[in-house]
Design a protein around this motif. Structure first.
Motif, short mmCIF file in Angstrom:
data_model
loop_
_atom_site.label_atom_id
_atom_site.label_comp_id
_atom_site.label_asym_id
_atom_site.label_seq_id
_atom_site.Cartn_x
_atom_site.Cartn_y
_atom_site.Cartn_z
N VAL A 118 0.82 -1.21 0.00
CA VAL A 118 0.00 0.00 0.00
C VAL A 118 0.86 1.27 0.00
O VAL A 118 1.97 1.29 0.53
CB VAL A 118 -1.00 0.05 1.19
CG1 VAL A 118 -1.99 -1.10 1.12
CG2 VAL A 118 -0.32 0.08 2.52
N GLY A 119 0.30 2.29 -0.61
CA GLY A 119 0.89 3.62 -0.57
C GLY A 119 -0.18 4.56 -0.04
O GLY A 119 -1.33 4.52 -0.51
N ILE A 120 0.16 5.35 0.96
CA ILE A 120 -0.87 6.12 1.67
C ILE A 120 -0.62 7.61 1.54
O ILE A 120 0.50 8.09 1.71
CB ILE A 120 -0.94 5.66 3.14
CG1 ILE A 120 -1.39 4.18 3.14
CG2 ILE A 120 -1.87 6.53 3.96
CD1 ILE A 120 -1.56 3.56 4.49
N GLU A 121 -1.70 8.33 1.22
CA GLU A 121 -1.65 9.79 1.11
C GLU A 121 -2.36 10.37 2.33
O GLU A 121 -3.50 10.01 2.61
CB GLU A 121 -2.41 10.23 -0.15
CG GLU A 121 -1.89 9.62 -1.43
CD GLU A 121 -2.87 9.80 -2.59
OE1 GLU A 121 -3.55 10.85 -2.65
OE2 GLU A 121 -2.97 8.90 -3.42
N HIS A 234 -6.10 8.52 1.55
CA HIS A 234 -6.36 7.62 0.43
C HIS A 234 -5.38 6.44 0.49
O HIS A 234 -4.19 6.62 0.78
CB HIS A 234 -6.20 8.35 -0.90
CG HIS A 234 -7.13 9.52 -1.05
ND1 HIS A 234 -7.12 10.36 -2.13
CD2 HIS A 234 -8.10 10.00 -0.23
CE1 HIS A 234 -8.05 11.29 -1.99
NE2 HIS A 234 -8.65 11.10 -0.83
N ILE A 235 -5.92 5.26 0.19
CA ILE A 235 -5.12 4.04 0.25
C ILE A 235 -4.96 3.50 -1.17
O ILE A 235 -5.95 3.18 -1.83
CB ILE A 235 -5.79 3.00 1.17
CG1 ILE A 235 -5.85 3.55 2.61
CG2 ILE A 235 -5.04 1.66 1.11
CD1 ILE A 235 -6.64 2.68 3.57
N ASN A 236 -3.72 3.43 -1.63
CA ASN A 236 -3.42 2.88 -2.96
C ASN A 236 -2.93 1.45 -2.76
O ASN A 236 -2.00 1.21 -2.00
CB ASN A 236 -2.33 3.70 -3.64
CG ASN A 236 -2.80 5.12 -3.92
OD1 ASN A 236 -3.41 5.38 -4.95
ND2 ASN A 236 -2.54 6.04 -3.00
N LEU A 237 -3.56 0.52 -3.48
CA LEU A 237 -3.30 -0.91 -3.24
C LEU A 237 -2.77 -1.60 -4.49
O LEU A 237 -3.27 -1.37 -5.60
CB LEU A 237 -4.62 -1.58 -2.82
CG LEU A 237 -4.61 -3.09 -2.66
CD1 LEU A 237 -3.70 -3.53 -1.50
CD2 LEU A 237 -6.02 -3.62 -2.43
N SER A 238 -1.75 -2.42 -4.27
CA SER A 238 -1.33 -3.36 -5.32
C SER A 238 -0.92 -4.65 -4.62
O SER A 238 -0.92 -4.72 -3.39
CB SER A 238 -0.18 -2.78 -6.15
OG SER A 238 0.96 -2.58 -5.33
N ALA A 322 0.61 -0.50 -11.63
CA ALA A 322 -0.84 -0.75 -11.62
C ALA A 322 -1.33 -0.73 -10.17
O ALA A 322 -0.72 -1.33 -9.28
CB ALA A 322 -1.14 -2.10 -12.25
N ARG A 323 -2.42 -0.01 -9.92
CA ARG A 323 -2.92 0.08 -8.54
C ARG A 323 -4.36 0.55 -8.54
O ARG A 323 -4.86 1.12 -9.52
CB ARG A 323 -2.06 1.04 -7.71
CG ARG A 323 -2.08 2.46 -8.19
CD ARG A 323 -1.02 3.31 -7.48
NE ARG A 323 -1.06 4.70 -7.94
CZ ARG A 323 -0.48 5.15 -9.06
NH1 ARG A 323 0.18 4.33 -9.86
NH2 ARG A 323 -0.58 6.44 -9.39
N LEU A 324 -4.99 0.34 -7.40
CA LEU A 324 -6.36 0.77 -7.16
C LEU A 324 -6.31 1.73 -5.97
O LEU A 324 -5.66 1.43 -4.97
CB LEU A 324 -7.24 -0.43 -6.81
CG LEU A 324 -7.28 -1.56 -7.85
CD1 LEU A 324 -7.95 -2.80 -7.25
CD2 LEU A 324 -8.03 -1.09 -9.09
N GLU A 325 -7.01 2.83 -6.09
CA GLU A 325 -7.01 3.82 -5.00
C GLU A 325 -8.38 3.84 -4.33
O GLU A 325 -9.39 4.06 -5.01
CB GLU A 325 -6.69 5.22 -5.57
CG GLU A 325 -6.69 6.31 -4.51
CD GLU A 325 -6.56 7.73 -5.10
OE1 GLU A 325 -6.73 7.89 -6.32
OE2 GLU A 325 -6.31 8.66 -4.33
#
Ligand code: GLU
Ligand code: MG
Length: 430
Positions: A118-121, A234-238, A322-325
Motif C-alpha cells: 500500500v501507498g498512503i496519502e 487515500h489508500i493505494n493498493l497493489s 498498476a494500482r487501485l485507489e
C-alpha cells in the motif's frame, strides 16, 4: 549514543500510546499496559462495559511486544522508536490490536500467494492559536493547491517536517499544499502493508510533534474547518506475487479496461461492503461532514478510471505501477484498522467472485449513476457496520465489537456539539 526507546502502539481512537524505556530494552522485549486503554475515550471517560477490555475483571495488563530488528531511529534527541503487537494475559494476540488485524489481513492474502502493498496519502490542516488562545487556521494568504515555498507555509514548519522525516529514515514521497488553505498533503512511499502503515502512524505522530514545536497544530481530522474541504487518507493498493510481479498489472497500461480478475474482485468487494467499510475507515462524527456528494472523497458506491469523483479510482498507470485507489478513508481512522478493512473487503469480493457493477459514467457533480452513498452520520455508519457480519468477521469480531461500542458512545458524546466545539472534542488527538 541513543539512550532510550520509545515503544508505541496506535489505539482504537488512532491515538499513539507508549512509554519511554531505558536502552537495555532495545532487544526483542515487551512492556505492559492496562488493557482498558481500549475503554478510554477522547474525553478520558473510561467506559466500563467496552467489549473485550476486561474493565470489570480487574482491569488487567496486556503486553506490547516488539522485535529488535524493528527498532528504528526516532525524531527526538537520543531516542529510538519501535511499534509492537499486543497480547492478552492468556498469551494470545489481543483481539483488539489493530496492527494484529492488519497482520491477519496480510496473512489471509498470502494464502493466495499475494502480498498486499500500500501507498498512503495523508491530508491535514494547520491551525494556530490566536491572541486569545482560540484555534484559528494558520495564515497562508498566498496558499494555493500545489503551492510550495513560503507563501504556502510562511513559518516553514513543513520544511522542518521534511528534515525530521529524512533524519529519521522515513521514505517520504512528497509534501505539497492541498486544495484548500491551510491544507497540506504528505505521501509516503508504497511498501508491504504492515511496514507501510508502521511508517504512516510514526510519520503522522512525528509531523504533529514537529509542527507543534513550531506553534502549529497539524490536524488530520477529516473536516476541521466548516466550509473548507475535507482531509482524506487515500489508500493505494497493489499486490506482489511469488515472482515479485505486480499481480494487478495487465500490460503496460492501466485503466478500467485493463482490470484483471483480481482487480475486479477487489473493486466488487469494495462496492458490496461500501456502507459498512465507512464505519471502520471513516469513524468520527466529522468523517460524515467530509463524506458528502461532490466532495471528491469517497461518498458514492462507485468506481471509475482516472476520476477523482469516484470512490475507487483505477490508476491509468499500468505494469509495475498498476494500482487501485480507495478514497473513502480518513486519518481519524486507525490506519492499521482502515487498511485491514480495505484488504478484507477486497478479499471477500475476490474469493466470493462478486459481480462488478458497471463503472461510473457521470461527472459526480451534476450527473451520477451511483445509486447509494454512505451513511449520513457516525451513528448510522455503526448500524451499517454492525449489519455487515461478513466484514466484521473478516476484520476481527472482537475488534469490531469494541469499535462499534466505543463509536456509539462517541455519537452520544458529540450529539450536542457543532462547529468549533465538535472539532475541539477531537482536535488535540487526531
Ligand atoms: N481532500 C479530498 C478528500 O477529502 C481529496 C482530494 C484529492 O483528490 O487529493 O479526500
Ligand atoms: Mg490529496
Amino acid at each position: 549514543m541513543t539512550d532510550r526507546l520509545r515503544a508505541m502502539f496506535c489505539d482504537h481512537l488512532s491515538i499513539m500510546r507508549g512509554k519511554y524505556l531505558p536502552a537495555h530494552k532495545m532487544r526483542d522485549d515487551e512492556s505492559r499496559f492496562a488493557r482498558p486503554t481500549f475503554s478510554v475515550h477522547y474525553d478520558k471517560d473510561l467506559l466500563l462495559d467496552a467489549p473485550h477490555t476486561k474493565c470489570r475483571e480487574g482491569l488487567p495488563d496486556m503486553a506490547l511486544r516488539w522485535k529488535a530488528d524493528e527498532i528504528r531511529a526516532g525524531w527526538e534527541p537520543d531516542t529510538n522508536v519501535v511499534l509492537g503487537d499486543l497480547y492478552g494475559d492468556d498469551g494470545l494476540p489481543l483481539p483488539l490490536c489493530p496492527r494484529g488485524a492488519l497482520k491477519r489481513a496480510q496473512a489471509d492474502w498470502q494464502k493466495h500467494g499475494l502480498t498486499a502493498k500500500v501507498g498512503i496519502e495523508l491530508e491535514a490542516f494547520a491551525l494556530v492559536k490566536d491572541d486569545e488562545g482560540k484555534l484559528v487556521p494558520y495564515d497562508t494568504p498566498g496558499g494555493v493547491v500545489y503551492g510550495t515555498g513560503n507563501f504556502t507555509d510562511p513559518q516553514r514548519f513543513t520544511d522542518a517536517i521534511w528534515d525530521a522525516a529524512l533524519a529519521a529514515g522515513f521514505r517520504l514521497e512528497l509534501i505539497t499544499a492541498e486544495y484548500d488553505t491551510p491544507q497540506f498533503e504528505f505521501t509516503l512511499s508504497y511498501d508491504e502493508a504492515v511496514r507501510a502503515v508502521d511508517e504512516v502512524v510514526l510519520f503522522r505522530q512525528m509531523a504533529r510533534e514537529v509542527a507543534l514545536d513550531h506553534g502549529v497544530l497539524l490536524t488530520f481530522l477529516p473536516k476541521p474547518i466548516a466550509g473548507k474541504g475535507g482531509s482524506g487518507m487515500h489508500i493505494n493498493l497493489s499486490f506482489e506475487d511469488a515472482k515479485g510481479h505486480n499481480a494487478l498489472a495487465n500490460g503496460d497500461r492501466g485503466g478500467p479496461d485493463r482490470l484483471n480478475d483480481l482487480a475486479r474482485g477487489c473493486v466488487a468487494g469494495w462496492m458490496r461492503h461500501h456502507k459498512a467499510l465507512a464505519g471502520l475507515v471513516a469513524p468520527t462524527a466529522l468523517s460524515y461532514a467530509r463524506l458528502q456528494p461532490a466532495s471528491l472523497s469517497g461518498y458514492w458506491c462507485n468506481w471509475g478510471g482516472d476520476h477523482r469523483g469516484v470512490t475507487v479510482r483505477v490508476s491509468a498507470e499500468g505494469g509495475k505501477k498498476a494500482r487501485l485507489e480507495h478514497r473513502m478513508p480518513d486519518a481519524s481512522a486507525n490506519p492499521y484498522t482502515a487498511v485491514a478493512a480495505v484488504l478484507q473487503a477486497a478479499r471477500l469480493g475476490f474469493e466470493g467472485g462478486y459481480p462488478l457493477l458497471p463503472m461510473e459514467e457521470g461527472d459526480c457533480f451534476d450527473r451520477i449513476d451511483a445509486g447509494q452513498g454512505v451513511a449520513a452520520s457516525l451513528g448510522e455508519a455503526m448500524d451499517d457496520l454492525a449489519t455487515d457480519t461478513a466484514l466484521c468477521a473478516a476484520v476481527g469480531q472482537g475488534l469490531c465489537e469494541n469499535h462499534i461500542f466505543m463509536k456509539r458512545a462517541e455519537v452520544d458524546k458529540t450529539a450536542a456539539l457543532e462547529g468549533d466545539a465538535l472539532r475541539d472534542f477531537y482536535v488535540w488527538y487526531v
